[in-house]
Design a protein around this motif. Structure first.
Motif, PDB file in Angstrom:
ATOM      1  N   VAL A   1      13.204  32.196  23.030  1.00 38.33           N
ATOM      2  CA  VAL A   1      13.055  31.190  24.110  1.00 38.33           C
ATOM      3  C   VAL A   1      12.833  31.710  26.089  1.00 38.33           C
ATOM      4  O   VAL A   1      12.799  33.195  25.738  1.00 38.33           O
ATOM      5  N   THR A   2      11.344  31.307  25.749  1.00 38.20           N
ATOM      6  CA  THR A   2      11.307  31.278  27.004  1.00 38.20           C
ATOM      7  C   THR A   2      11.954  30.587  28.139  1.00 38.20           C
ATOM      8  O   THR A   2      11.749  29.321  27.595  1.00 38.20           O
ATOM      9  N   ARG A   3      11.538  31.019  30.134  1.00 38.43           N
ATOM     10  CA  ARG A   3      12.472  30.674  30.783  1.00 38.43           C
ATOM     11  C   ARG A   3      11.462  30.423  31.970  1.00 38.43           C
ATOM     12  O   ARG A   3      11.164  31.637  31.962  1.00 38.43           O
ATOM     13  N   THR A   4      11.179  29.438  32.633  1.00 34.87           N
ATOM     14  CA  THR A   4      11.159  29.384  33.911  1.00 34.87           C
ATOM     15  C   THR A   4      11.719  28.638  34.474  1.00 34.87           C
ATOM     16  O   THR A   4      12.405  28.343  34.361  1.00 34.87           O
ATOM     17  N   GLU A   5      11.223  28.671  35.767  1.00 34.60           N
ATOM     18  CA  GLU A   5      12.307  27.672  37.113  1.00 34.60           C
ATOM     19  C   GLU A   5      12.130  26.521  36.896  1.00 34.60           C
ATOM     20  O   GLU A   5      12.578  25.120  37.346  1.00 34.60           O
ATOM     21  N   ARG A   6      10.626  26.040  35.839  1.00 34.64           N
ATOM     22  CA  ARG A   6      10.653  23.941  35.777  1.00 34.64           C
ATOM     23  C   ARG A   6      11.248  23.822  34.498  1.00 34.64           C
ATOM     24  O   ARG A   6      11.726  22.792  33.478  1.00 34.64           O
ATOM     25  N   GLU A   7      11.123  24.986  33.604  1.00 34.03           N
ATOM     26  CA  GLU A   7      11.420  25.173  32.020  1.00 34.03           C
ATOM     27  C   GLU A   7      11.692  25.763  31.154  1.00 34.03           C
ATOM     28  O   GLU A   7      11.597  26.557  31.551  1.00 34.03           O
ATOM     29  N   ALA A   8      12.744  25.171  29.817  1.00 33.05           N
ATOM     30  CA  ALA A   8      12.854  26.476  28.857  1.00 33.05           C
ATOM     31  C   ALA A   8      11.950  26.735  27.294  1.00 33.05           C
ATOM     32  O   ALA A   8      12.439  24.757  27.059  1.00 33.05           O
ATOM     33  N   ASN A   9      11.591  26.120  27.009  1.00 33.55           N
ATOM     34  CA  ASN A   9      10.843  26.539  25.615  1.00 33.55           C
ATOM     35  C   ASN A   9      11.662  27.297  24.306  1.00 33.55           C
ATOM     36  O   ASN A   9      11.666  28.527  24.488  1.00 33.55           O
TER      37      ASN A   9
ATOM     38  N   ALA B   1      -0.012  31.293  19.792  1.00 31.61           N
ATOM     39  CA  ALA B   1      -0.028  32.154  20.686  1.00 31.61           C
ATOM     40  C   ALA B   1       0.817  31.071  21.654  1.00 31.61           C
ATOM     41  O   ALA B   1       0.257  30.074  21.700  1.00 31.61           O
ATOM     42  N   PHE B   2       2.088  32.215  22.780  1.00 31.08           N
ATOM     43  CA  PHE B   2       2.975  31.133  23.749  1.00 31.08           C
ATOM     44  C   PHE B   2       2.912  32.487  25.373  1.00 31.08           C
ATOM     45  O   PHE B   2       2.769  33.632  24.870  1.00 31.08           O
ATOM     46  N   TYR B   3       3.046  31.673  27.027  1.00 33.02           N
ATOM     47  CA  TYR B   3       3.348  32.458  26.943  1.00 33.02           C
ATOM     48  C   TYR B   3       4.586  32.681  27.253  1.00 33.02           C
ATOM     49  O   TYR B   3       5.638  32.403  26.600  1.00 33.02           O
ATOM     50  N   ALA B   4       4.777  34.427  27.489  1.00 36.08           N
ATOM     51  CA  ALA B   4       6.101  35.088  27.373  1.00 36.08           C
ATOM     52  C   ALA B   4       6.538  34.998  28.653  1.00 36.08           C
ATOM     53  O   ALA B   4       7.833  33.978  28.376  1.00 36.08           O
ATOM     54  N   PHE B   5       6.208  34.512  29.403  1.00 36.88           N
ATOM     55  CA  PHE B   5       6.649  34.016  30.973  1.00 36.88           C
ATOM     56  C   PHE B   5       5.749  32.923  31.842  1.00 36.88           C
ATOM     57  O   PHE B   5       5.941  32.075  33.134  1.00 36.88           O
TER      58      PHE B   5
ATOM     59  N   SER C   1      11.281  34.771  35.613  1.00 36.19           N
ATOM     60  CA  SER C   1      11.470  34.058  34.431  1.00 36.19           C
ATOM     61  C   SER C   1      11.024  35.383  33.612  1.00 36.19           C
ATOM     62  O   SER C   1      11.838  36.388  33.338  1.00 36.19           O
ATOM     63  N   LYS C   2      11.986  34.515  31.793  1.00 35.35           N
ATOM     64  CA  LYS C   2      12.261  35.613  31.302  1.00 35.35           C
ATOM     65  C   LYS C   2      11.859  34.878  30.469  1.00 35.35           C
ATOM     66  O   LYS C   2      11.288  33.755  29.779  1.00 35.35           O
ATOM     67  N   LEU C   3      12.157  35.933  29.221  1.00 33.78           N
ATOM     68  CA  LEU C   3      12.097  35.799  27.827  1.00 33.78           C
ATOM     69  C   LEU C   3      13.325  36.224  27.091  1.00 33.78           C
ATOM     70  O   LEU C   3      13.550  37.586  27.250  1.00 33.78           O
ATOM     71  N   TYR C   4      14.146  35.165  26.419  1.00 36.72           N
ATOM     72  CA  TYR C   4      15.343  35.719  25.667  1.00 36.72           C
ATOM     73  C   TYR C   4      15.006  36.088  23.887  1.00 36.72           C
ATOM     74  O   TYR C   4      14.270  35.289  23.682  1.00 36.72           O
ATOM     75  N   LEU C   5      15.414  37.045  23.411  1.00 36.62           N
ATOM     76  CA  LEU C   5      15.819  37.565  21.961  1.00 36.62           C
ATOM     77  C   LEU C   5      16.701  37.294  21.473  1.00 36.62           C
ATOM     78  O   LEU C   5      17.733  38.192  21.912  1.00 36.62           O
TER      79      LEU C   5
ATOM     80  N   ARG D   1      25.082  33.216  20.322  1.00 34.67           N
ATOM     81  CA  ARG D   1      24.364  34.502  19.934  1.00 34.67           C
ATOM     82  C   ARG D   1      23.983  35.656  19.843  1.00 34.67           C
ATOM     83  O   ARG D   1      24.719  35.509  21.427  1.00 34.67           O
ATOM     84  N   TYR D   2      23.775  36.777  19.669  1.00 39.88           N
ATOM     85  CA  TYR D   2      23.364  37.640  20.256  1.00 39.88           C
ATOM     86  C   TYR D   2      22.240  37.751  20.801  1.00 39.88           C
ATOM     87  O   TYR D   2      21.307  38.088  20.787  1.00 39.88           O
ATOM     88  N   TRP D   3      21.684  38.247  22.578  1.00 40.45           N
ATOM     89  CA  TRP D   3      20.425  38.104  23.209  1.00 40.45           C
ATOM     90  C   TRP D   3      20.356  39.336  23.685  1.00 40.45           C
ATOM     91  O   TRP D   3      21.137  40.009  24.444  1.00 40.45           O
ATOM     92  N   ILE D   4      19.432  39.368  23.974  1.00 38.24           N
ATOM     93  CA  ILE D   4      18.329  40.335  24.944  1.00 38.24           C
ATOM     94  C   ILE D   4      17.622  39.736  25.365  1.00 38.24           C
ATOM     95  O   ILE D   4      17.054  38.717  25.276  1.00 38.24           O
ATOM     96  N   CYS D   5      17.411  40.135  27.014  1.00 37.94           N
ATOM     97  CA  CYS D   5      16.247  39.330  28.130  1.00 37.94           C
ATOM     98  C   CYS D   5      15.452  40.423  28.796  1.00 37.94           C
ATOM     99  O   CYS D   5      16.016  41.003  29.579  1.00 37.94           O
ATOM    100  N   ALA D   6      14.125  40.203  29.137  1.00 36.80           N
ATOM    101  CA  ALA D   6      13.266  40.329  29.715  1.00 36.80           C
ATOM    102  C   ALA D   6      13.207  39.663  30.932  1.00 36.80           C
ATOM    103  O   ALA D   6      12.975  38.428  30.986  1.00 36.80           O
TER     104      ALA D   6
END
Length: 754
Positions: free
Chosen positions: A127-135, A147-151, A159-163, A265-270
């Motif tokens: 999952v990618t998340r910014t202040e505007r949207e989450a995908n 390819a997809f934008y990480a942030f 901005s975050k990247l969830y795994l 789920r079990y998540w890590i986040c950048a």
């Protein structure tokens, strides 16, 4: 019959005729071209010299050409092996694959370059998340070509990247994720090769990330996002492709993350802690359980160990050949020769002796991931002397059919042919020559491969291997030593590697078949998600000569302005779009070029970016500066600086034909095309650094519009630091300035309304 030589086919008469045809073009005032003219005599003389020179150059043998290349420090490139990233799946239990595990891609053998520990784990959601949207980009990640934008496109702070994973990670359990980025300026078919050549220590990241996991916090008695232990980050905060290895410090807890919120789920986040990416990172694929593999087939390998010379010493090896092959052990004597030690099942039943025998015990572990070589306590078996004195030779069982090369007759210039070994690389072989002792045993001496015997002395144990003819050559006693004569085979191979060449450049999803039956029984699936790249045949002499000519023209020292610009563009890890070198200039110099800074040069760099005014970060500038500092003159001080952007706004009243009065936007596009800082498509160049914006430039651009009759009125506005405006209304830029378009105001008037 004399061999056909690559001579220039032009005759003396043709050379003279070609030179005479150039006279009207080069020297039009030369009108007398008769034979009595001294100029014609000189043409005939130099034509004769040219013909003689080409005649002798065409007769330079290949051996001499190789000597000339050697004087330049250039040698023909050896055959190289293709490299790829191999991914493993369907892991049902924890298992370790030793280094050198063999896989097949149709008829090509590949070997893993490192040991890898596999655990039952699946990367479940991304999952990618910014202040505007989450995908949720999990499906995108499964299709590696998208390819997809990480942030997000902006990659702003926070901005975050969830795994997420399909199970809870255990504390201190090491997890490695392979990150494939879509990198600017890199050929994606060669990305497998790029990973192994970039010097990451010379790159300063443009942004900073933090990695956290949702875990139980003992101090607060609640669950929350806690930092993970970052063991290795080859990506440099998602700047380059590479591996990220981390470990969880506490017990994980499940949590829901939008939009993958149907279950916990079990998540890590950048998280982006400090923004600054020039190009926001775009991920092609995130993968677990990956390892680098190389196209080769190692039949025998040697590993030298340093021992302490203490009782009960042990040596551990984790290679495929050590685990599944045969093991031989050599120990070095004081004179530098090697002797084989014998294997014993155990030291327990051996009685103490006055002269302990040379024995070792071999322990193969049930996990099939390593072996241990044990030595005795000095009573029932000898102890190896301290230092780098122990050598383990691990080989396949079939290698015994090839290891014996032949016996030496003690004569100069001996040659031996390897009939059954197709070793394409010159360094694919290591060999030893045995010397018979009075007691009937052999001591073995290492011999070193060289390209030629030109630098070999009579006592140097050197040999030449010709991979094309599969021949091993020894010296004549004056250049290179002669192997000791023997009545039995005393020239043997101790290391041998097959493989190399362009046949190893295979397509994705072909490296799938296990070679070893024990590894095949694990039912682990393997494949290569990307291309295997980098395999090449050995260079021919002609190709080496061409490469030598290109390398002599290659810029590797920064002296002129063009040198600085060329080297800056080639900075590893920094995608430089434009660059401009300004001599005798430093930041803060107010009245350049009237005021100069002797011994200093400023290099302006513009990175690739998604905005109209891409600006380099401090890390980007430091990376380029570090690259230039290693190549500049000692007396030169280099400044790497960002460009100064000047916003230019054009206000104009344009008279057009009646049918074009509604097409003002087209004129605006012409101005944007003119006033752009970056180069465009089809060879369109961006605005020149420091060049003033004259009204004539604007007039010329507007006149290209359809239906333009004339420009009735025009004035230019500019905003930015260090910008000036002349009395005539032109915009004067600083030497490191670049323009970009503002909101142009173009008013169109029909010619019929005047």
């Amino acid at each position: 019959m004399l061999p056909r030589l690559p001579l220039d086919d032009r005759t003396y008469a043709e050379i003279v005729q070609q030179a005479r045809r150039l006279i009207p073009k080069r020297v039009p005032e030369w009108t007398d071209e008769n034979a009595h003219d001294p100029g014609i005599t000189f043409i005939e003389l130099f034509a004769w010299l040219t013909e003689m020179q080409r005649y002798f150059i065409g007769r330079v043998p290949d051996r001499n050409k190789r000597r000339f290349l050697d004087l330049l420090g250039i040698a023909p490139a050896d055959a190289s092996s293709a490299k790829a990233i191999v991914r493993f799946s369907n892991v049902n239990k924890a298992v370790t694959l030793p280094r050198g595990s063999k896989l097949m891609a149709e008829d090509q053998m590949f070997e893993t370059e490192a040991s890898i520990s596999l655990v039952p784990l699946v990367l479940e959601r991304i999952v990618t998340r910014t202040e505007r949207e989450a995908n949720d980009v999990t499906a995108t990640n499964d299709h590696a070509n998208v390819a997809f934008y990480a942030f997000g496109k902006d990659a702003k702070a926070a901005s975050k990247l969830y795994l997420s994973f399909d199970r809870e990670l255990e504390p201190q359990e090491q997890i490695t994720i392979n990150v494939k980025l879509l990198e600017a300026g890199v050929d994606m078919l060669k990305d497998a090769e790029q990973e192994f050549v970039v010097n990451r220590s010379a790159i300063s990241p443009s942004a900073r990330l933090s990695w956290k996991a949702y875990c139980w916090d003992e101090s607060s008695g609640s669950a929350g996002w806690m930092p993970v232990e970052m063991i290795e980050d080859e990506t440099l905060h998602l700047t380059l492709s590479g591996r990220i290895t981390f470990a969880i410090k506490s017990q994980m807890r499940s949590v829901t993350v939008h939009p993958a919120s149907e279950q916990a789920r079990y998540w890590i986040c950048a998280t982006v802690e400090e923004a600054g990416y020039e190009m926001p990172p775009r991920i092609r694929q995130l993968m677990l359980h990956t390892v680098a593999a190389q196209q080769k087939d190692t039949l025998s390998e040697i590993v030298d160990f340093v021992v302490d010379g203490e009782p009960n010493e042990e040596i551990h090896m984790d290679s495929y050949l050590a685990v599944f092959g045969q093991i031989r052990v050599q120990v070095k004597d004081a004179d530098g020769s090697w002797r084989y030690w014998q294997e014993t099942p155990s030291f327990e039943n051996l009685p103490p002796m006055d002269r302990p025998p040379s024995l070792f015990a071999l322990v193969r572990h049930e996990a099939l991931d390593s072996v241990t070589v044990k030595f005795s306590d000095g009573l029932s078996g000898a102890i190896p002397p301290p230092g780098q004195t122990v050598r383990v030779i691990a080989s396949e069982a079939k290698f015994d059919l090839y290891r014996q090369v032949g016996r030496s007759n003690g004569l100069p210039e001996q040659t031996f042919e390897l009939y059954s070994l197709s070793c394409k690389k010159r360094d694919a072989l290591r060999l030893q020559v045995g010397v018979l002792e009075p007691q009937g045993t052999y001591r073995w001496l290492d011999w070193t491969r060289v390209d030629e015997f030109d630098r070999s002395k009579p006592e140097d144990r050197h040999f030449i291997y010709d991979p094309v003819k599969r021949l091993i050559h020894f010296g004549n006693g004056e250049r290179g030593a002669i192997p000791e004569a023997s009545n039995e085979t005393n020239i043997v191979l101790i290391a041998c590697e097959l493989g190399g060449g362009d046949r190893g450049n295979v397509k994705p999803h072909l490296i799938t078949e296990w070679v070893n039956e024990a590894q095949k029984a694990l039912h682990i699936k393997a494949d290569n998600p990307g291309f295997a790249a980098g395999g090449a045949e050995a260079e021919t002499l002609q190709i080496t000569l061409q490469r030598a000519q290109a390398e002599l023209k290659h810029t590797f020292r920064a002296v002129t302005n063009e040198d600085y610009e060329t080297l800056a563009r080639a900075t590893p890890g920094a995608a430089v779009a434009r660059v401009h070198a300004i001599p005798l200039f430093k930041p803060g110099l107010a009245d350049y070029p009237r005021e100069t800074a002797p011994g200093q040069i400023s290099v302006v760099v513009v990175p690739y970016g998604l905005t109209d005014t891409p600006t380099p970060s401090a890390g980007f500038l430091q990376t380029v500066k570090r690259h230039l500092d290693t190549r500049r003159l000692v007396t030169t001080e280099v400044h790497v600086i960002p460009p100064v952007y000047i916003k230019v706004t054009v206000n104009a009243v344009v008279v057009v034909e009646p049918q074009f009065v509604d097409e003002g936007q087209r004129l605006v596009e012409l101005l944007k095309k003119l006033l752009r800082p970056l180069d465009g498509e089809h060879g369109i160049k961006g605005w020149t650094f420091g060049r003033s914006v004259y009204k004539g430039d604007i007039y010329s651009a507007l006149s290209l519009g359809n239906g333009v009759v004339y420009v009735q009125d025009l004035w230019i506005d500019a905003e930015g630091p260090h910008v000036k405006k002349s009395a005539g209304g032109d915009i004067i830029l600083p030497p490191h300035g670049l323009v970009f378009s503002g909101q142009h105001d173009i008013e169109l008037i029909s010619r019929t309304h005047l």
